[in-house]
Design a protein around this motif. Structure first.
Motif, PDB file in Angstrom:
ATOM      1  N   ASN A  40      24.073 -19.197  -2.511  1.00  0.00           N
ATOM      2  CA  ASN A  40      23.938 -20.608  -2.846  1.00  0.00           C
ATOM      3  C   ASN A  40      22.617 -21.130  -2.294  1.00  0.00           C
ATOM      4  O   ASN A  40      21.873 -20.404  -1.606  1.00  0.00           O
ATOM      5  CB  ASN A  40      25.155 -21.419  -2.362  1.00  0.00           C
ATOM      6  CG  ASN A  40      25.263 -21.481  -0.859  1.00  0.00           C
ATOM      7  OD1 ASN A  40      24.281 -21.511  -0.120  1.00  0.00           O
ATOM      8  ND2 ASN A  40      26.497 -21.516  -0.374  1.00  0.00           N
ATOM      9  N   GLN A  42      21.929 -23.252   0.078  1.00  0.00           N
ATOM     10  CA  GLN A  42      21.832 -23.265   1.543  1.00  0.00           C
ATOM     11  C   GLN A  42      21.518 -21.877   2.082  1.00  0.00           C
ATOM     12  O   GLN A  42      20.673 -21.724   2.975  1.00  0.00           O
ATOM     13  CB  GLN A  42      23.128 -23.769   2.168  1.00  0.00           C
ATOM     14  CG  GLN A  42      23.354 -25.239   1.989  1.00  0.00           C
ATOM     15  CD  GLN A  42      24.653 -25.683   2.659  1.00  0.00           C
ATOM     16  OE1 GLN A  42      25.617 -24.940   2.744  1.00  0.00           O
ATOM     17  NE2 GLN A  42      24.655 -26.911   3.122  1.00  0.00           N
ATOM     18  N   GLU A  43      22.186 -20.873   1.558  1.00  0.00           N
ATOM     19  CA  GLU A  43      21.953 -19.503   2.013  1.00  0.00           C
ATOM     20  C   GLU A  43      20.528 -19.061   1.688  1.00  0.00           C
ATOM     21  O   GLU A  43      19.846 -18.445   2.513  1.00  0.00           O
ATOM     22  CB  GLU A  43      22.985 -18.562   1.378  1.00  0.00           C
ATOM     23  CG  GLU A  43      24.388 -18.850   1.863  1.00  0.00           C
ATOM     24  CD  GLU A  43      25.481 -18.383   0.928  1.00  0.00           C
ATOM     25  OE1 GLU A  43      26.655 -18.502   1.323  1.00  0.00           O
ATOM     26  OE2 GLU A  43      25.182 -17.916  -0.201  1.00  0.00           O
ATOM     27  N   GLY A  45      18.030 -21.079   1.378  1.00  0.00           N
ATOM     28  CA  GLY A  45      17.165 -21.836   2.282  1.00  0.00           C
ATOM     29  C   GLY A  45      17.034 -21.169   3.642  1.00  0.00           C
ATOM     30  O   GLY A  45      15.942 -21.108   4.218  1.00  0.00           O
ATOM     31  N   VAL A  46      18.133 -20.642   4.148  1.00  0.00           N
ATOM     32  CA  VAL A  46      18.100 -19.940   5.439  1.00  0.00           C
ATOM     33  C   VAL A  46      17.248 -18.678   5.323  1.00  0.00           C
ATOM     34  O   VAL A  46      16.399 -18.408   6.185  1.00  0.00           O
ATOM     35  CB  VAL A  46      19.529 -19.617   5.934  1.00  0.00           C
ATOM     36  CG1 VAL A  46      19.496 -18.675   7.127  1.00  0.00           C
ATOM     37  CG2 VAL A  46      20.266 -20.903   6.291  1.00  0.00           C
ATOM     38  N   SER A  62      19.052 -24.397  11.256  1.00  0.00           N
ATOM     39  CA  SER A  62      19.827 -25.514  10.719  1.00  0.00           C
ATOM     40  C   SER A  62      18.923 -26.687  10.398  1.00  0.00           C
ATOM     41  O   SER A  62      19.001 -27.278   9.321  1.00  0.00           O
ATOM     42  CB  SER A  62      20.896 -25.919  11.740  1.00  0.00           C
ATOM     43  OG  SER A  62      21.567 -27.062  11.310  1.00  0.00           O
ATOM     44  N   ALA A  65      16.168 -25.521   7.542  1.00  0.00           N
ATOM     45  CA  ALA A  65      16.729 -25.145   6.243  1.00  0.00           C
ATOM     46  C   ALA A  65      17.610 -26.237   5.662  1.00  0.00           C
ATOM     47  O   ALA A  65      18.047 -26.140   4.520  1.00  0.00           O
ATOM     48  CB  ALA A  65      17.530 -23.843   6.370  1.00  0.00           C
ATOM     49  N   VAL A  67      20.640 -27.152   6.672  1.00  0.00           N
ATOM     50  CA  VAL A  67      22.056 -26.780   6.685  1.00  0.00           C
ATOM     51  C   VAL A  67      22.696 -27.468   7.882  1.00  0.00           C
ATOM     52  O   VAL A  67      22.195 -27.358   9.005  1.00  0.00           O
ATOM     53  CB  VAL A  67      22.227 -25.249   6.790  1.00  0.00           C
ATOM     54  CG1 VAL A  67      23.693 -24.865   6.906  1.00  0.00           C
ATOM     55  CG2 VAL A  67      21.580 -24.565   5.593  1.00  0.00           C
ATOM     56  N   HIS A  68      23.796 -28.158   7.648  1.00  0.00           N
ATOM     57  CA  HIS A  68      24.486 -28.864   8.733  1.00  0.00           C
ATOM     58  C   HIS A  68      24.853 -27.856   9.828  1.00  0.00           C
ATOM     59  O   HIS A  68      25.337 -26.756   9.519  1.00  0.00           O
ATOM     60  CB  HIS A  68      25.742 -29.556   8.192  1.00  0.00           C
ATOM     61  CG  HIS A  68      26.327 -30.524   9.143  1.00  0.00           C
ATOM     62  ND1 HIS A  68      27.129 -30.137  10.185  1.00  0.00           N
ATOM     63  CD2 HIS A  68      26.211 -31.865   9.240  1.00  0.00           C
ATOM     64  CE1 HIS A  68      27.500 -31.190  10.888  1.00  0.00           C
ATOM     65  NE2 HIS A  68      26.944 -32.254  10.318  1.00  0.00           N
ATOM     66  N   ARG A  71      28.062 -25.971   9.623  1.00  0.00           N
ATOM     67  CA  ARG A  71      28.168 -25.000   8.526  1.00  0.00           C
ATOM     68  C   ARG A  71      27.327 -23.751   8.773  1.00  0.00           C
ATOM     69  O   ARG A  71      27.553 -22.708   8.159  1.00  0.00           O
ATOM     70  CB  ARG A  71      27.739 -25.677   7.221  1.00  0.00           C
ATOM     71  CG  ARG A  71      27.689 -24.752   6.043  1.00  0.00           C
ATOM     72  CD  ARG A  71      28.258 -25.344   4.784  1.00  0.00           C
ATOM     73  NE  ARG A  71      28.010 -24.534   3.615  1.00  0.00           N
ATOM     74  CZ  ARG A  71      28.560 -23.355   3.365  1.00  0.00           C
ATOM     75  NH1 ARG A  71      29.393 -22.823   4.207  1.00  0.00           N
ATOM     76  NH2 ARG A  71      28.265 -22.699   2.256  1.00  0.00           N
ATOM     77  N   MET A  72      26.363 -23.842   9.671  1.00  0.00           N
ATOM     78  CA  MET A  72      25.416 -22.742   9.877  1.00  0.00           C
ATOM     79  C   MET A  72      26.106 -21.423  10.222  1.00  0.00           C
ATOM     80  O   MET A  72      25.722 -20.365   9.705  1.00  0.00           O
ATOM     81  CB  MET A  72      24.395 -23.107  10.950  1.00  0.00           C
ATOM     82  CG  MET A  72      23.352 -22.029  11.190  1.00  0.00           C
ATOM     83  SD  MET A  72      22.441 -21.484   9.726  1.00  0.00           S
ATOM     84  CE  MET A  72      21.389 -22.870   9.432  1.00  0.00           C
ATOM     85  N   VAL A  75      27.376 -19.818   7.091  1.00  0.00           N
ATOM     86  CA  VAL A  75      26.251 -19.326   6.279  1.00  0.00           C
ATOM     87  C   VAL A  75      25.729 -18.017   6.866  1.00  0.00           C
ATOM     88  O   VAL A  75      25.526 -17.031   6.148  1.00  0.00           O
ATOM     89  CB  VAL A  75      25.128 -20.386   6.194  1.00  0.00           C
ATOM     90  CG1 VAL A  75      23.864 -19.797   5.579  1.00  0.00           C
ATOM     91  CG2 VAL A  75      25.594 -21.596   5.389  1.00  0.00           C
TER      92      VAL A  75
END
Length: 145
Positions: A40, A42-43, A45-46, A62, A65, A67-68, A71-72, A75
């Protein structure tokens, strides 16, 4: 109601709509271009943040990228289970965990980088350099408080 208040409201709504549509369009194009990776946004982005090599802790990832923090961990768990990242205790401070790309993660990140650059280049190709710089400056000002 005052006409100037109505005009301000209309301009604000139009800007919010255009920004939202632009975000949805780019996200849709990125999802389509990267569907084979099974990740996704977020993934991805990391992975791309790790590929740039600026940070390696979950907290810093976090932040950069987007990502909250809550949630990190999930992920990172998914990326680790997919063989794309590794986590290891920091050599200088065992309380910290460092995150790094595996060889497979580097390959996926490089492919993602190409797709992301292509999507953005195509989307922004009709802007002149001065238009692009002005847009960047205006959006940065919008984020300033």
């Amino acid at each position: 109601m005052d006409d100037s208040i109505n005009e301000d409201f209309e301009r604000t709504q139009k800007l919010a709509s255009v920004l939202g549509q632009a975000r949805q369009l780019i996200a849709s194009e990125l999802r389509a271009g990267l569907a084979d990776a099974g990740l996704n946004l977020q993934e991805r982005g990391v992975l791309l943040t790790l590929a740039r090599g600026r940070v390696k802790t979950p907290a810093a990832l976090s932040k950069l990228a987007g990502v909250h923090p809550a949630r990190m961990t999930r992920v990172l768990d998914k990326l680790e289970n997919s063989g794309l990242i590794e986590r290891a205790r920091n050599g200088r401070d065992r309380r910290l965990v460092d995150v790094s790309l595996t060889r497979e993660g580097q390959i996926v990140a490089a492919r993602n980088t190409q797709v992301v650059q292509g999507a953005w280049s195509e989307r922004l190709s009709h802007l002149s350099k001065s238009d692009f710089d002005a847009l960047s400056q205006l959006l940065s000002r919008l984020l300033d408080r």
